[in-house]
Each structure stands twice: as C-alpha cells, then as structure tokens.
Design a protein around this motif. Structure first.
Motif, mmCIF file in Angstrom:
data_model
loop_
_atom_site.group_PDB
_atom_site.id
_atom_site.type_symbol
_atom_site.label_atom_id
_atom_site.label_comp_id
_atom_site.label_asym_id
_atom_site.label_seq_id
_atom_site.Cartn_x
_atom_site.Cartn_y
_atom_site.Cartn_z
ATOM 1 N N SER A 21 0.700 -1.075 0.091
ATOM 2 C CA SER A 21 0.103 0.165 0.121
ATOM 3 C C SER A 21 0.988 1.174 0.067
ATOM 4 C CB SER A 21 -1.040 0.194 1.107
ATOM 5 O OG SER A 21 -1.927 -1.035 1.146
ATOM 6 N N ASP B 2 -5.949 -3.823 2.044
ATOM 7 C CA ASP B 2 -5.383 -2.532 1.969
ATOM 8 C C ASP B 2 -4.905 -1.917 0.611
ATOM 9 O OD1 ASP B 2 -5.906 -2.188 4.659
ATOM 10 O OD2 ASP B 2 -3.897 -2.442 5.425
ATOM 11 N N ASN C 26 -7.631 -0.948 -1.790
ATOM 12 C CA ASN C 26 -8.460 0.340 -1.304
ATOM 13 C C ASN C 26 -7.298 1.485 -1.774
ATOM 14 O OD1 ASN C 26 -10.764 -0.570 -0.402
ATOM 15 N ND2 ASN C 26 -9.906 -1.178 1.509
ATOM 16 N N PRO D 273 -7.975 1.816 -5.860
ATOM 17 C CA PRO D 273 -9.109 1.381 -6.241
ATOM 18 C C PRO D 273 -9.485 1.282 -8.011
ATOM 19 C CG PRO D 273 -9.202 3.443 -5.518
ATOM 20 C CD PRO D 273 -7.847 3.135 -5.254
ATOM 21 N N ARG E 223 -15.820 -3.802 1.745
ATOM 22 C CA ARG E 223 -14.640 -3.746 2.246
ATOM 23 C C ARG E 223 -13.521 -3.152 1.287
ATOM 24 N NH1 ARG E 223 -12.430 -9.091 5.000
ATOM 25 N NH2 ARG E 223 -11.008 -7.518 5.446
ATOM 26 N N VAL E 224 -14.006 -3.422 -0.043
ATOM 27 C CA VAL E 224 -13.171 -2.750 -0.989
ATOM 28 C C VAL E 224 -14.200 -2.129 -2.047
ATOM 29 C CG1 VAL E 224 -11.281 -4.439 -0.791
ATOM 30 C CG2 VAL E 224 -12.784 -4.895 -2.545
ATOM 31 N N SER E 225 -13.544 -0.922 -2.847
ATOM 32 C CA SER E 225 -14.655 -0.653 -3.823
ATOM 33 C C SER E 225 -14.871 -1.398 -4.838
ATOM 34 C CB SER E 225 -13.836 0.787 -4.463
ATOM 35 O OG SER E 225 -12.806 0.218 -5.125
#
Length: 249
Positions: free
Chosen positions: A168, A206, A209, A212, A246-248
């Motif tokens: 990340s 992580d 995100n 994305p 939890r994620v796009s």
C-alpha cells in the motif's frame, strides 16, 4: 464487482492440454477477462478461443526486450489488447543507478514501438526491483521517475511484499502511474508456494483500497493446491470483499 481477470500464466500447464476448456472454466468462475502471456505464439487461435469463452483481454504480458518484440506487438493487436506489459527485466539492471538507466532506455524503446501499434506499455515488477535499492530507495521507484510518464506500472502485490516493502505504501508513492495490479497471495517468500487470494500473508484489502481504479488480475505463479480451484476461491474472496463493502467494487 468490477471486472476481474486471470493472468493465463497461472494455467499454463492446464491450457497446454486443453486451452478452450480452461478458458471456459475461467469464465464459469465469474472472471470477465484474462491477461495472456504468449501472444507471440498463436494470437489468432487464442483470439478465437477467448471469443468462444466470452472473455476479453485486459492487457498482455509480452517479451518486448528481445528479438520477439515485433511478433509480440503484432500478437497483442490480434487479440484486441490496448496495453502490453514488460513482464520482467534482468535483476542486475536494478543493482545501481547506471543499471536502472539502462532499464529505462530499453523499456522506453519498447514503449515507442508499442505506440506505433496503437498500444500503451507498462512494466511489471518482481521482488528484485524492490529488494535492491538505488539512492536509498527501492529501484522500482527510481525506474518510475526515469520512464516517460506515459509508461504505466503493473504492481505485483505479492512480489512487492516479498521485496520487503508495504504494497500500500508503494502504491501511494507510485500514484496514478499504477494502472494494473497482480493480486496474488501466499507466504510472501521467493519460494512460495502461493495460495488462493485471501489465505496468505499479503495485505490484499489495504492494497486494493489504495489503488481502487487499477485493473485487478489474479495470478498464481505456482500453487499449494489445485490451481483452478484456487482461482475460483480467489474470485469468490475478492467478490465477497466488494459485496461486504470492504473494497470498492
């Protein structure tokens, strides 16, 4: 969720036996697209098999740094790709600044030829571009600065973690240059073996995100379990993340 793809190197052994059946199986898992790695060999046949399976091409890996470049670029056009990715460059090119400058020149030359075919070019990392440091930073980040801004980056999350960086944080530093992600999981060691996404040590959530909008491509170079089942499990896990918010998507 948005389109998920499979890097076909994952199923190279199965496809060597029955490529059509493997592509139909991938589509049946819910994947929308694939990333071929061998379009210089049989692009017409691959194009037809992909059409039959209802799969699109999100990008291709291609041998663009050697004498196969012309065939690879022509093959990428044949299968309908818009982006070609350099899958690797020699580890020794990332040992010092002079080597990284050599890498940038060679990748830049490939990018100019790709543009002549209407293709954008990207670069895919392994661990050695991150483990090795130049000017106190991971060599991949120095390469990114030396490359023309039009050249994209495909960050492999597993190899980034193996190279000793937080995926990340790397994605944050590289920013919008990152157009594609290789989403893979496992122990984050050079030896592996890899596992279905969601069952290893790579901080997948992580990373997704942090980037994305990047194309998400599942790749398992080799796997601790049945490869096709691991790909199906990876799709189910990634879809569940999006469904749970939890994620796009």
């Amino acid at each position: 969720m948005s389109s998920l793809a499979v890097q076909l190197y994952s199923v190279r052994e199965q496809a060597a036996v029955d490529r059509r059946a493997v592509l139909r199986r991938i589509a049946g898992m819910g994947y929308d697209a694939v990333e071929p790695y061998d379009v210089h060999l049989d692009p017409g046949g691959l194009r037809d098999d992909l059409r039959e399976a209802g799969l699109s091409v999100c990008s291709v890996h291609a041998p663009l740094l050697d004498e196969r470049r012309a065939a690879a670029l022509a093959g990428a056009v044949t299968v309908g790709a818009e982006t070609v990715i350099v899958p690797a460059a020699p580890a020794e090119w990332f040992a010092d600044r002079e080597g990284v400058e050599l890498a940038a020149r060679n990748i830049g030359e490939a990018a100019r030829e790709a543009a002549d075919h209407g293709l954008r070019l990207g670069y895919h990392n392994h661990w050695w571009e991150l483990e090795q440091r130049v000017d106190g930073r991971p060599a991949l980040e120095v390469l990114a600065e030396l490359l023309d801004p039009s050249i994209l980056l495909e960050v492999d999350l597993y190899w980034a973690a193996t190279g000793g960086v937080d995926p990340s944080e790397l994605l944050t530093r590289l920013g919008e240059r990152v157009s594609h992600l290789h989403v893979k999981d496992g122990p984050a060691t050079q030896e592996g073996p890899m596992t279905a996404v969601g069952s290893g040590r790579v901080p997948i959530v992580d990373a997704l995100n942090t980037a994305p909008d990047a194309v998400r491509i599942v790749e398992l170079d080799h796997c601790a379990t049945d490869m096709l089942q691991a790909l199906a499990d990876s799709h189910a896990y990634l879809t569940s993340l999006a469904d749970a918010g939890r994620v796009s998507p």
